[in-house]
Design a protein around this motif. Structure first.
Motif, mmCIF file in Angstrom:
data_model
loop_
_atom_site.group_PDB
_atom_site.id
_atom_site.type_symbol
_atom_site.label_atom_id
_atom_site.label_comp_id
_atom_site.label_asym_id
_atom_site.label_seq_id
_atom_site.Cartn_x
_atom_site.Cartn_y
_atom_site.Cartn_z
ATOM 1 N N MET A 1 0.824 -1.214 0.000
ATOM 2 C CA MET A 1 0.000 0.000 0.000
ATOM 3 C C MET A 1 0.860 1.267 0.000
ATOM 4 N N TYR A 2 1.908 1.259 0.823
ATOM 5 C CA TYR A 2 2.827 2.416 0.812
ATOM 6 C C TYR A 2 3.429 2.589 -0.583
ATOM 7 N N ALA A 3 3.816 1.473 -1.184
ATOM 8 C CA ALA A 3 4.456 1.538 -2.510
ATOM 9 C C ALA A 3 3.524 2.210 -3.520
ATOM 10 N N ALA A 4 2.248 1.829 -3.487
ATOM 11 C CA ALA A 4 1.284 2.416 -4.434
ATOM 12 C C ALA A 4 1.119 3.915 -4.162
ATOM 13 N N GLN A 5 1.104 4.259 -2.882
ATOM 14 C CA GLN A 5 0.937 5.667 -2.522
ATOM 15 C C GLN A 5 2.161 6.488 -2.930
ATOM 16 N N PHE A 6 3.363 5.906 -2.744
ATOM 17 C CA PHE A 6 4.594 6.596 -3.168
ATOM 18 C C PHE A 6 4.581 6.807 -4.686
ATOM 19 N N MET A 7 4.142 5.784 -5.424
ATOM 20 C CA MET A 7 4.127 5.914 -6.880
ATOM 21 C C MET A 7 3.152 7.008 -7.315
ATOM 22 N N LEU B 1 12.228 10.291 10.940
ATOM 23 C CA LEU B 1 10.798 10.602 11.075
ATOM 24 C C LEU B 1 10.054 9.359 11.545
ATOM 25 N N THR B 2 8.884 9.560 12.130
ATOM 26 C CA THR B 2 8.018 8.409 12.383
ATOM 27 C C THR B 2 7.460 7.968 11.033
ATOM 28 N N THR B 3 6.890 6.767 11.003
ATOM 29 C CA THR B 3 6.349 6.275 9.729
ATOM 30 C C THR B 3 5.283 7.229 9.190
ATOM 31 N N ASP B 4 4.403 7.653 10.057
ATOM 32 C CA ASP B 4 3.353 8.573 9.614
ATOM 33 C C ASP B 4 3.931 9.875 9.051
ATOM 34 N N GLU B 5 4.903 10.443 9.764
ATOM 35 C CA GLU B 5 5.546 11.672 9.274
ATOM 36 C C GLU B 5 6.200 11.447 7.915
ATOM 37 N N LEU B 6 6.901 10.315 7.818
ATOM 38 C CA LEU B 6 7.610 9.988 6.573
ATOM 39 C C LEU B 6 6.638 9.945 5.400
ATOM 40 N N VAL B 7 5.541 9.225 5.601
ATOM 41 C CA VAL B 7 4.577 9.037 4.513
ATOM 42 C C VAL B 7 3.877 10.359 4.194
ATOM 43 N N LYS B 8 3.597 11.103 5.225
ATOM 44 C CA LYS B 8 2.911 12.386 5.022
ATOM 45 C C LYS B 8 3.818 13.384 4.292
ATOM 46 N N GLN B 9 5.081 13.451 4.708
ATOM 47 C CA GLN B 9 6.007 14.378 4.031
ATOM 48 C C GLN B 9 6.224 13.969 2.573
ATOM 49 N N ALA B 10 6.238 12.664 2.324
ATOM 50 C CA ALA B 10 6.512 12.196 0.958
ATOM 51 C C ALA B 10 5.290 12.313 0.058
ATOM 52 N N THR B 11 4.100 12.130 0.631
ATOM 53 C CA THR B 11 2.901 12.019 -0.222
ATOM 54 C C THR B 11 1.805 13.015 0.138
ATOM 55 N N GLY B 12 1.979 13.783 1.217
ATOM 56 C CA GLY B 12 0.946 14.737 1.605
ATOM 57 C C GLY B 12 -0.204 14.121 2.384
ATOM 58 N N ASP B 13 -0.116 12.843 2.667
ATOM 59 C CA ASP B 13 -1.228 12.159 3.345
ATOM 60 C C ASP B 13 -0.659 10.986 4.164
ATOM 61 N N VAL B 14 -1.371 10.598 5.218
ATOM 62 C CA VAL B 14 -0.992 9.348 5.879
ATOM 63 C C VAL B 14 -1.474 8.196 4.993
#
Lengths: 495, 495
Positions: free
Chosen positions: B423-429, B465-478
């Motif tokens: 799921m993270y991979a799809a969101q990063f893409m 970063l925490t996982t949530d921070e990481l994902v949010k900074q990279a994609t704008g969303d948790v």
């Protein structure tokens, strides 16, 4: 738990960490990409410090004292003796000296890699003076602890129980007949013609050949493997021996006999007594005895007529599309027994090799005993090279006293092991031939009786016996250079 | 030296020993001959004990206390947070429990290897009951230390900061649309024809292809290498990443995409922040984020149209004398996106995989929280398999709840990471595509912009970063499952 049992338990712990050091060391030389070097060096240094910490734990002194008063059988006594020897060696030097030596050695060795190429004795001498000075300090401390001369105390690290007095006897013997024998062999070979390899020998084919030779030599592939490294070696642990070689596509001669040599080291390790694994008595006896096994394989077996016949036949099978005249029996024998006076020890043949070693022995002995100074070495080297091999190294440091890595980081006392090994190997063969038809056994293709003899007389003994006891039990005599002389005469002069 | 500096120094020491464990672990799986196993196990166990001893040194508590009152910058604070987390995890369990778990886990896993083949649930259950009981004890202790539910406290080992409440939300979302999407995809593919590999694909050719694909993926061969092992993995250390794969001469599909997958793990490791090397903040964020990188490579890049085109062309170059129809672009795409309902997770395709994971998650969550008992598992498994994939495992333990190694030694809390990663991979893409023309970049042959994005947004962040921070900074969303859904719809239903 008795003090002896505590020591055994401690020894197994040290051995477990040494196991990791061996495997990671092998990896570093044969597998690791260059970019991994920095982090690996740090990890290995951390491990060394930890192992040294274990070896110098204060309670060990008490355990050794107590254990010496415990009722121990002969094997346990030998184990205790060897554990104590290795404990004393790990504890004799003050930390500051070890650190200073490590720094000076690294610095000198690192600079030497370029200085040697540039023939820069003046640059080298600056760093080396410090290395020599610290090694002299080390020798002095070891001398006081052992009541041996400074050089003998260094020799003790590699060859426990071997003195320079006994080396002087055997080496003086060799010096009396070797130079003349070299001249005679060269004269005899002068009229012989020889075809050198000139084709391409792909690595894959060389490796397949090497593996088949290892099988013939009964290397146990369930407890070891063959890989590649820039400097071939035999590492790993007895239950998992890691052998390496180096392939050069333009010839097969070096890698093939290199594999035979390293397989000798490997089978010694694989044959060490398993019930004493991870204790000092279960380890190889000495550098010289280790080298005696590799040289037994390489020189006594590997260059014998029957073995060369086998190699010739294997080469023909493995190297397709090559000039078969190179592998012809006679030609292969000539390639592997060619004698030549040359400057470089590592490229030397069987017959000239002892001259290179004796020269180094005489110089390092006098250097460590304070009889000569580090800046006397180039001139002494030149004089001795002229004397033993008729070659001058005046002004040629690169191919003279700067050629070896050993002295750059203070490994004084190591060189004699090479020629001790060659002499022990000849003596073992002479003794083995009294009960084993070695050439017949090789021709039969099943070399088991040869390895049974080595297993029984050498490998299974580990360090239970002293070197002298080991050699005497195996051959009926302590080291005697006459066997080496007879072997060389027979091989090089057909006498 | 400040307390923080002491902690960093200590952390580097632990990291040095972990380095040795990683390399020797890689060696064990990819190089070591079978006969080396016994001594190696002992050496590795000794090292584990030593590392655990370092991690639980009493003075650390004081250093952590003191460090928390020191003036630290943001990066240092994150480093301290992560060091403390890993220290707490190493210290939370009593030694006796760790030992009991190690024993029970080894026993259960060892017996499972034959019991699984024999479909012997009754035999397995006897050992497994103890493993579950001890894991419940572990979860209880972790729960008390963290104020999380027992299962969430286990999840925290692999996915710090991720709760079952948040997993329930995303997994419930997936459950709503996945079963129908699977049916639709299978129906859509029913009429498609597909040519499966049937020739011989020599290992040497597969390896050469794999190495070329790793080059395309900009794997840094100065800091890593590719080898073989029975179970492929990505090991080693960031400065020297050891990747493995497994070759099967009768097909190339698995090893090829396996290498792409492991290269994703490897590049994450190689891209971790070097200035934080050997500290907890310099390590990978979590299992799920690690898996997001391997699945980004395997699923987002590797199975995309442009990448399959490249693979098709490379296969044609490397596999000579083979039926080229297998590598035709269209056919390769079909091979790599074939959907099939089946029993075994490790063989599952991208679309059915989440069903396997969610099933395990729901069962292990309730098991660890004490809602169900170990002997409820087979029936629950059957019910859920029927529900999610329409397959019954009644009486078929081998292909049901006994198929995975994870639970046999108590690794509860690990399974969700696989689908979190997808799921993270799809969101990063989805996020990357807003600034990078991913398909165009792949077609150009220079994938640098893709890796730059990952380097900047994921790899360089380590655990700062925490996982949530990481994902949010990279994609704008948790984490939001809608990206995963959109990706699957597009790939499998052309929507």
């Amino acid at each position: 738990m008795s003090a002896f049992e505590k020591l055994i338990k401690h020894s197994k712990k040290v051995s477990n960490f040494s196991h990791l050091a061996s495997i990671c060391g092998w990896d570093q030389a044969s597998m690791m990409p260059a970019g991994g070097a920095e982090a690996r060096s740090e990890a290995m240094a951390e491990l060394s410090v930890h192992i040294h910490g274990l070896q110098t734990q204060p309670q060990l002194a008490e355990w050794f004292n107590d254990a010496e008063n415990e009722a121990l059988n002969t094997e346990q006594q030998a184990t205790l003796r060897e554990m104590k020897r290795s404990w004393q060696q790990a504890n004799v030097l003050p930390e500051e000296l070890v650190e200073a030596q490590s720094l000076a050695g690294s610095k000198c060795e690192h600079a030497w890699r370029s200085q040697r190429k540039e023939n820069d004795w003046v640059g080298f001498e600056k760093n080396w003076a410090e290395v020599v000075k610290l090694s002299q300090e080390e020798a002095k401390i070891r001398s006081e602890a052992t009541n041996l001369s400074p050089y003998d105390a260094m020799l003790e690290i590699y060859e426990p129980g071997t003195s320079s007095a006994s080396l002087d006897i055997v080496f003086d013997d060799v010096k009396r007949w070797l130079p003349e024998m070299i001249d005679q062999a060269i004269e005899k070979q002068a009229s012989e013609s020889l075809i050198t390899p000139s084709g391409r020998y792909p690595t894959a084919q060389q490796k397949a050949l090497g593996l088949e030779v290892m099988q013939l030599l009964q290397f146990d592939f369930n407890h070891g493997r063959l890989d590649e490294s820039v400097h071939p070696f035999c590492g790993g642990v007895p239950s998992d021996v890691r052998l390496t070689t180096r392939y050069n596509d333009s010839e097969f001669v070096q890698s093939l006999m290199g594999i035979v040599h390293e397989t000798g080291h490997a089978r010694y390790e694989q044959g060490l007594p398993k019930h004493l694994a991870a204790t000092a008595a279960g380890e190889a006896r000495s550098m010289g005895i280790h080298e005696s096994q590799s040289l037994f394989f390489e020189m006594q077996l590997g260059r014998s007529a029957a073995f060369i016949e086998r190699l010739a036949s294997l080469c023909t099978q493995h190297f397709t599309n090559q000039d078969a005249a190179v592998f012809a029996n006679d030609n292969l024998q000539k390639i592997y027994t060619r004698v030549q006076k040359d400057f470089i020890r590592v490229d030397a043949d069987e017959l000239t090799y002892p001259a290179h070693v004796i020269l180094r022995y005489e110089i390092e002995r006098d250097l460590i005993n304070g009889v000569i100074s580090y800046n006397d070495v180039p001139e002494l080297w030149d004089t001795k090279m002229q004397h033993y091999l008729g070659l001058s190294t005046a002004g040629n440091y690169r191919d003279g006293c700067m050629q070896d890595i050993h002295w750059t980081d203070g490994a004084f006392g190591y060189f004699p092991s090479y020629t001790l090994g060659a002499m022990y190997a000849a003596q073992f063969m002479a003794s083995m031939e009294q009960s084993v038809d070695v050439q017949g056994v090789i021709r039969s293709g099943d070399l088991t009786p040869i390895f049974d003899w080595l297993q029984q007389n050498i490998w299974s003994k580990g360090s239970l016996l002293t070197t002298d006891e080991l050699v005497k039990q195996a051959t009926g005599d302590v080291l005697n250079a006459k066997h080496f002389k007879a072997h060389l005469q027979q091989r090089y002069l057909n006498k």
